[in-house]
Write a protein that holds these residues in place. Structure first.
Motif, PDB file in Angstrom:
ATOM      1  N   TYR A  72       0.830  -1.204   0.000  1.00 24.55           N
ATOM      2  CA  TYR A  72       0.000   0.000   0.000  1.00 24.55           C
ATOM      3  C   TYR A  72       0.858   1.244   0.000  1.00 24.55           C
ATOM      4  CZ  TYR A  72       0.208   1.714   4.917  1.00 24.55           C
ATOM      5  OH  TYR A  72       0.585   2.253   6.112  1.00 24.55           O
ATOM      6  N   TRP A  73       0.245   2.291  -0.525  1.00 23.25           N
ATOM      7  CA  TRP A  73       0.818   3.635  -0.484  1.00 23.25           C
ATOM      8  C   TRP A  73      -0.232   4.526   0.180  1.00 23.25           C
ATOM      9  CZ3 TRP A  73      -1.067   7.880  -3.703  1.00 23.25           C
ATOM     10  CH2 TRP A  73      -0.320   9.066  -3.562  1.00 23.25           C
ATOM     11  N   GLY A  74       0.166   5.241   1.228  1.00 20.54           N
ATOM     12  CA  GLY A  74      -0.794   6.078   1.946  1.00 20.54           C
ATOM     13  C   GLY A  74      -0.556   7.546   1.669  1.00 20.54           C
ATOM     14  N   THR A  75      -1.648   8.287   1.563  1.00 18.11           N
ATOM     15  CA  THR A  75      -1.515   9.729   1.422  1.00 18.11           C
ATOM     16  C   THR A  75      -2.553  10.395   2.313  1.00 18.11           C
ATOM     17  OG1 THR A  75      -1.556  11.593  -0.112  1.00 18.11           O
ATOM     18  CG2 THR A  75      -2.961   9.740  -0.687  1.00 18.11           C
ATOM     19  N   ALA A  76      -2.103  11.395   3.075  1.00 12.54           N
ATOM     20  CA  ALA A  76      -3.024  12.086   3.981  1.00 12.54           C
ATOM     21  C   ALA A  76      -3.627  13.276   3.244  1.00 12.54           C
ATOM     22  CB  ALA A  76      -2.264  12.540   5.226  1.00 12.54           C
ATOM     23  N   PRO A  77      -4.934  13.335   3.111  1.00 16.69           N
ATOM     24  CA  PRO A  77      -5.560  14.426   2.346  1.00 16.69           C
ATOM     25  C   PRO A  77      -5.515  15.766   3.079  1.00 16.69           C
ATOM     26  CG  PRO A  77      -7.233  12.923   3.197  1.00 16.69           C
ATOM     27  CD  PRO A  77      -5.920  12.364   3.607  1.00 16.69           C
ATOM     28  N   THR A  78      -4.382  16.433   2.958  1.00 15.69           N
ATOM     29  CA  THR A  78      -4.196  17.728   3.637  1.00 15.69           C
ATOM     30  C   THR A  78      -4.286  18.855   2.610  1.00 15.69           C
ATOM     31  OG1 THR A  78      -1.807  17.364   3.506  1.00 15.69           O
ATOM     32  CG2 THR A  78      -2.890  16.760   5.553  1.00 15.69           C
TER      33      THR A  78
ATOM     34  N   LEU B 138      -4.188   4.132   0.281  1.00 16.52           N
ATOM     35  CA  LEU B 138      -4.872   4.523   1.515  1.00 16.52           C
ATOM     36  C   LEU B 138      -5.092   6.024   1.521  1.00 16.52           C
ATOM     37  CD1 LEU B 138      -5.867   4.000   4.472  1.00 16.52           C
ATOM     38  CD2 LEU B 138      -3.517   4.491   5.183  1.00 16.52           C
ATOM     39  N   LEU B 139      -6.342   6.444   1.624  1.00 13.69           N
ATOM     40  CA  LEU B 139      -6.645   7.859   1.819  1.00 13.69           C
ATOM     41  C   LEU B 139      -6.704   8.053   3.335  1.00 13.69           C
ATOM     42  CD1 LEU B 139      -9.388   7.992  -0.921  1.00 13.69           C
ATOM     43  CD2 LEU B 139      -7.170   9.134  -1.041  1.00 13.69           C
ATOM     44  N   ALA B 140      -5.585   8.522   3.889  1.00 10.38           N
ATOM     45  CA  ALA B 140      -5.414   8.534   5.344  1.00 10.38           C
ATOM     46  C   ALA B 140      -6.098   9.754   5.965  1.00 10.38           C
ATOM     47  CB  ALA B 140      -3.926   8.472   5.683  1.00 10.38           C
TER      48      ALA B 140
ATOM     49  N   PHE C 269      -8.905   1.487  -3.443  1.00 10.35           N
ATOM     50  CA  PHE C 269      -8.833   2.679  -2.598  1.00 10.35           C
ATOM     51  C   PHE C 269      -9.492   2.361  -1.258  1.00 10.35           C
ATOM     52  CE2 PHE C 269      -8.315   5.011  -6.589  1.00 10.35           C
ATOM     53  CZ  PHE C 269      -7.519   6.083  -6.206  1.00 10.35           C
ATOM     54  N   VAL C 270      -8.836   2.748  -0.158  1.00  9.08           N
ATOM     55  CA  VAL C 270      -9.433   2.533   1.162  1.00  9.08           C
ATOM     56  C   VAL C 270      -9.323   3.829   1.964  1.00  9.08           C
ATOM     57  CG1 VAL C 270      -9.213   1.258   3.336  1.00  9.08           C
ATOM     58  CG2 VAL C 270      -8.843   0.063   1.185  1.00  9.08           C
ATOM     59  N   GLU C 271     -10.388   4.204   2.654  1.00  5.83           N
ATOM     60  CA  GLU C 271     -10.308   5.362   3.555  1.00  5.83           C
ATOM     61  C   GLU C 271      -9.899   4.872   4.935  1.00  5.83           C
ATOM     62  OE1 GLU C 271     -13.952   7.631   3.517  1.00  5.83           O
ATOM     63  OE2 GLU C 271     -13.798   7.914   1.348  1.00  5.83           O
ATOM     64  N   GLY C 272      -8.945   5.562   5.541  1.00  5.13           N
ATOM     65  CA  GLY C 272      -8.450   5.148   6.856  1.00  5.13           C
ATOM     66  C   GLY C 272      -9.572   4.968   7.874  1.00  5.13           C
ATOM     67  N   SER C 273     -10.490   5.943   7.915  1.00  8.70           N
ATOM     68  CA  SER C 273     -11.537   5.905   8.945  1.00  8.70           C
ATOM     69  C   SER C 273     -12.478   4.712   8.770  1.00  8.70           C
ATOM     70  CB  SER C 273     -12.332   7.210   8.947  1.00  8.70           C
ATOM     71  OG  SER C 273     -12.895   7.421   7.670  1.00  8.70           O
ATOM     72  N   SER C 274     -12.413   4.023   7.609  1.00  9.02           N
ATOM     73  CA  SER C 274     -13.319   2.893   7.415  1.00  9.02           C
ATOM     74  C   SER C 274     -12.952   1.714   8.325  1.00  9.02           C
ATOM     75  CB  SER C 274     -13.328   2.443   5.953  1.00  9.02           C
ATOM     76  OG  SER C 274     -12.083   1.862   5.615  1.00  9.02           O
ATOM     77  N   TYR C 275     -11.718   1.670   8.815  1.00  5.32           N
ATOM     78  CA  TYR C 275     -11.352   0.587   9.748  1.00  5.32           C
ATOM     79  C   TYR C 275     -10.627   1.086  10.997  1.00  5.32           C
ATOM     80  CZ  TYR C 275      -6.742   1.148   7.662  1.00  5.32           C
ATOM     81  OH  TYR C 275      -5.555   1.685   7.232  1.00  5.32           O
ATOM     82  N   GLN C 276     -10.154   2.362  10.958  1.00  5.06           N
ATOM     83  CA  GLN C 276      -9.371   2.840  12.103  1.00  5.06           C
ATOM     84  C   GLN C 276     -10.241   3.203  13.314  1.00  5.06           C
ATOM     85  OE1 GLN C 276      -7.471   5.924   9.939  1.00  5.06           O
ATOM     86  NE2 GLN C 276      -5.643   4.718   9.473  1.00  5.06           N
TER      87      GLN C 276
END
Ligand SMILES: N[C@@H](Cc1ccc(O)cc1)C(=O)O
Length: 430
Positions: A37-43, A70-72, A115-122
């Motif tokens: 995976y490659w994660g990127t924080a949507p800032t 990962l859309l973190a 594509f996975v959103e972090g909040s979907s499992y965090q």
């Protein structure tokens, strides 16, 4: 693509550093497909340096790797509220629109990755319990060190910044991957994960890192200098203006943001397109949205990765097959900064054309863009909001006093957020 060695070389080419490569080799040798995976924080708004990880993702897919993006979203506000809570969902959507479009423009169909959103499992019970376990394992010192290059460093650091590396480590387990990919700025986060995941009984993952993308002004692509980076949606005029002001001195190949950008971003894209053409239809790559050869003239010989178009009276066009050839020419003053800048500007404009077009044709994306990145100069609204903030009386006082078991009111939360935003103002971008 046949042998395990060939796949490994493709997975790791052009990277600055690989930690734990042997575990990937072992997976390939068994004939299995690695997962990453490659994660990127949507800032802030993503700039065109994102082409670097995205072209790397194309390599992974061609080598048969299962890729997750990962859309973190949770990380985006853990990092000093770079994306404040009320904006984070919009920014996540904006990133998704943009990344999908850019990947498609590179010929990578998004159906080939997840594509996975972090909040979907965090936010699950299981993940949180692991987070608390980590908090009872990791020293404050190590957490701080791990985030030092990624989390914004401020005078009065928030607790959230200390949680950031732990959550990034857990993501490797919860996304069920064999390796994590990111820029070398993630190195301390990566080695932190290697140290701490096994202490929770989870496997240590491999880590692949690309070099940081140089800024046009020289040095790293800087958040604080908007001229040093180009937005995916910048107009041709803006792209030309930014290139004009870029640092690019005749004969100087050491400190040269434009040349470095060609090497790190443009040439890999050219190569990707060349490989796609020669590989035919058997590859996962499809034809992109727009121009197939944004930096290569129509009459260029086969194998060209970059053309500098020039009038006959100034010696005519030159077509380069490698970056090295181009660098040598520049060093020997055979390639003038003005010609280099013009060809780079034209190439970027062509590269961005399909992305801008997709944006202009997508009303939903345009609506989200306004919500995600509201105009900072529209002060009127902000003022109104401030006046409305309600300061609740302390529990047990005032007419509406009630037991505190309810937790803070929405207004109290809004107030706390407004205060936090004052102390940790959002940077221009990440
Ligand atoms: N740390 C990454 C974002 C990220 C967040 C969580 C992860 O699991 C992975 C990556 C960045 O700086 O952009």
């Amino acid at each position: 693509m046949t042998t395990a060695e060939e796949k490994y070389d493709l997975i790791t080419r052009r990277l600055q550093e690989v930690l734990g490569g042997d575990s990937i080799k072992a997976i390939l040798a068994e004939g299995r497909q690695p997962k990453c995976y490659w994660g990127t924080a949507p800032t802030g708004r993503p700039h065109i340096g994102y082409f670097v990880p995205l072209t790397k993702i194309a390599d992974f897919l061609r080598a048969g790797v299962h890729v997750t993006v990962l859309l973190a979203d949770v990380h985006a506000f853990l990092d000093n509220l770079k994306a404040p809570l009320e904006l984070v969902a919009h920014r996540t959507k904006y990133y998704e629109f943009l990344l999908t479009t850019v990947l498609t423009s590179l010929g990578i169909p998004t159906s080939s990755l997840r594509f996975v959103e972090g909040s979907s499992y965090q936010l699950t019970r299981e993940y949180n319990l692991d987070n608390y376990k980590l908090c009872a394992t990791v020293s404050e010192h190590d957490a701080k060190k791990a985030g030092a290059e990624v989390v914004k460093q401020v005078d009065s650091p928030l607790l959230s910044g200390l949680l950031y590396p732990g959550l990034q480590a857990l993501d490797e387990q919860y996304l069920d991957v064999d390796f994590q990919f990111g820029g070398v700025d993630q190195r301390k986060n990566f080695t932190f994960a290697e140290l701490y995941l096994p202490r929770l009984g989870y496997a240590k993952r491999a880590h692949l890192m690309n070099a940081m993308v140089p800024g046009l002004a020289g040095g790293k692509m800087s958040a604080s200098d908007p001229n040093s980076k180009i937005d995916f949606l910048d107009s041709p005029e803006v792209v030309r203006k930014k290139l004009k002001s870029a640092f690019c001195e005749e004969g100087n190949v050491q400190e040269n943001g434009v040349l470095a950008f060609v090497e790190a971003v443009l040439i890999p894209i050219s190569q990707l397109r060349l490989e796609r053409t020669s590989a035919g239809s058997s590859t996962v790559l499809e034809s992109g949205l727009g121009d197939q050869r944004p930096f290569i003239s129509d009459d260029a010989p086969e194998g060209t990765v970059f053309s500098v178009e020039r009038d006959e009276k100034f010696g005519g066009s030159t077509h380069y097959k490698t970056f090295e050839e181009m660098k040598v020419d520049f060093e020997n003053k055979q390639l003038h900064p003005k010609d280099l800048k013009t060809s780079v500007a034209n190439g970027i404009i062509r590269l961005l054309e399909p992305v801008r077009k997709a944006f202009e044709e997508n009303e939903e994306w345009q609506r989200i863009e306004k919500l995600a990145y509201p105009d900072p100069n529209a002060k009127v609204d902000k003022k109104k909001k401030k006046e409305k903030v309600y300061h609740p009386p302390p529990p047990g006082k005032g007419k509406t006093a009630k037991p505190v078991v309810d937790g803070p009111s929405d207004a109290a939360v809004a107030h706390a957020e407004a205060e936090a935003a004052k102390q940790h103002p959002e940077p221009n971008s990440s």
